[in-house]
Design a protein around this motif. Sequence first.
Motif, PDB file in Angstrom:
ATOM      1  N   PRO A  37       4.355   1.794   2.333  1.00  0.00           N
ATOM      2  CA  PRO A  37       4.485   3.151   2.448  1.00  0.00           C
ATOM      3  C   PRO A  37       5.742   3.708   2.752  1.00  0.00           C
ATOM      4  O   PRO A  37       6.741   3.188   3.159  1.00  0.00           O
ATOM      5  N   GLY A  38       5.825   4.952   2.120  1.00  0.00           N
ATOM      6  CA  GLY A  38       7.019   5.538   2.431  1.00  0.00           C
ATOM      7  C   GLY A  38       8.001   5.629   0.986  1.00  0.00           C
ATOM      8  O   GLY A  38       7.362   5.441   0.130  1.00  0.00           O
ATOM      9  N   LYS A  39       9.289   5.790   1.240  1.00  0.00           N
ATOM     10  CA  LYS A  39      10.250   5.823   0.019  1.00  0.00           C
ATOM     11  C   LYS A  39      10.334   4.436  -0.457  1.00  0.00           C
ATOM     12  O   LYS A  39      10.598   3.668   0.113  1.00  0.00           O
ATOM     13  N   ASN A  40       9.962   4.561  -2.028  1.00  0.00           N
ATOM     14  CA  ASN A  40      10.225   3.206  -2.703  1.00  0.00           C
ATOM     15  C   ASN A  40      11.150   3.523  -3.922  1.00  0.00           C
ATOM     16  O   ASN A  40      11.112   4.646  -4.352  1.00  0.00           O
ATOM     17  N   VAL A  41      12.226   2.621  -3.960  1.00  0.00           N
ATOM     18  CA  VAL A  41      13.172   2.558  -5.351  1.00  0.00           C
ATOM     19  C   VAL A  41      12.596   1.366  -6.241  1.00  0.00           C
ATOM     20  O   VAL A  41      12.738   0.436  -5.929  1.00  0.00           O
ATOM     21  N   PHE A  42      11.908   1.673  -7.202  1.00  0.00           N
ATOM     22  CA  PHE A  42      11.666   0.877  -8.308  1.00  0.00           C
ATOM     23  C   PHE A  42      12.365   0.520  -9.213  1.00  0.00           C
ATOM     24  O   PHE A  42      12.942   1.453 -10.011  1.00  0.00           O
ATOM     25  N   LEU A  73       5.330   6.874  -1.158  1.00  0.00           N
ATOM     26  CA  LEU A  73       3.755   6.597  -1.205  1.00  0.00           C
ATOM     27  C   LEU A  73       3.088   6.898   0.384  1.00  0.00           C
ATOM     28  O   LEU A  73       3.768   6.389   1.168  1.00  0.00           O
ATOM     29  N   THR A  74       2.028   7.189   0.246  1.00  0.00           N
ATOM     30  CA  THR A  74       1.198   7.377   1.319  1.00  0.00           C
ATOM     31  C   THR A  74      -0.012   6.230   1.223  1.00  0.00           C
ATOM     32  O   THR A  74      -0.153   5.829   0.090  1.00  0.00           O
ATOM     33  N   PRO A  75      -0.481   5.867   2.196  1.00  0.00           N
ATOM     34  CA  PRO A  75      -1.881   4.913   2.068  1.00  0.00           C
ATOM     35  C   PRO A  75      -2.716   5.413   1.221  1.00  0.00           C
ATOM     36  O   PRO A  75      -3.217   6.451   1.226  1.00  0.00           O
ATOM     37  N   GLY A  76      -3.243   4.343   0.347  1.00  0.00           N
ATOM     38  CA  GLY A  76      -4.254   4.802  -0.808  1.00  0.00           C
ATOM     39  C   GLY A  76      -4.004   4.003  -1.852  1.00  0.00           C
ATOM     40  O   GLY A  76      -3.401   2.765  -2.161  1.00  0.00           O
ATOM     41  N   VAL A 102      -1.350   0.778   5.513  1.00  0.00           N
ATOM     42  CA  VAL A 102      -0.413   0.878   6.681  1.00  0.00           C
ATOM     43  C   VAL A 102       0.024  -0.423   7.141  1.00  0.00           C
ATOM     44  O   VAL A 102      -0.756  -1.373   7.403  1.00  0.00           O
ATOM     45  N   GLU A 103       1.192  -0.642   7.207  1.00  0.00           N
ATOM     46  CA  GLU A 103       1.689  -2.004   7.710  1.00  0.00           C
ATOM     47  C   GLU A 103       1.450  -2.335   9.298  1.00  0.00           C
ATOM     48  O   GLU A 103       1.789  -1.396  10.172  1.00  0.00           O
TER      49      GLU A 103
END
Length: 319
Positions: A212-217, A291-294, A318-319
């Motif tokens: 969750p949160g900001k990801n850099v792919f 990303l938010t949970p889902g 959610v971790e």
Amino acid sequence: MKSTRTRIGLLALAIPALLVIGCKSDAKKAEETAPMEPEALPVVEVVTKSMEFFAPDTLASGWQTFVYKNQSTEPHFILLDKYPEGKNLKDAEREVFPPFDNGMAYIMQGENEQAMEAFGEIPEWYSGVTQTGGTGLVSEGETAISTVNLEPGYYVMECYVKMPDGRFHASMGMAKELIVTAEDSGLSAPDPTFGLAISSAEGITFSGIPSPGKNVFSVHMGDQTVHEHFMGHDVNLVKIEGDADLEALNAWMNWAAPDGLMSSTLPKGFTFLGGVNDAPAGTTQYFEAVLTPGRYAFIAEVPNAAEKGMLQPFEVVVE
């Protein structure tokens, strides 16, 4: 000798001055020792309000980060086409766009043989165009951030999502020339937090689940091939709501189907958050998303993505 009263008066005047000097000195020291805020790296802002790209006309070569704000009411994307020397957007508008539009019109009428004849009118020089990346699909009201490496040359920025009557957005104004100069941007690729790869042999592959949160792919193109719809493969990030139909999404991702990649036929429950577009084999592009949970999925804009391993659902928890 000065009187006691006089000495006290002079001392009273001196103390505030000393305090001011001391405060300024302390402030200067604090300023010198305080950590500096990192400067924000320059980005290329692109905005769509209807059927256009508001964007710079020229860019330096090397790494560039595109921030694409889709302020329209339809899904769009950015595909960066590098044109062969001597060809430009006017050539495409005259010689390339009409055969594609005509072919699509025949497909929508169920006349596939005539469609292939129309596509056969695409000029030979168009095979020299190189897709060099861009953003994945971006739903209305969303912003996509993608980083690509550009060589000097003449480019066309385009979107070929389809209108309800089958015409491509590029023919409606979503095609803009872009000159990439020999001057280097001096920028570097971002540090990824999550890695993907895509190839015609293995589909979309990755290990683990994004947080969750900001990801850099990072997205590595293991290979590149021309699929049945005359285009290569890419990676799009889509959020899935409720019981949205993944089979319907899988079918919609093929522009060569009569109602495929058409803004008015996008199945409900899917929000596109960007990604990376077609790029040569062996290259790596990057994109960002919060990303938010889902439930989510990575999906390529190709015919039968699921059968090719290019539709990969996952769930963020959610971790």
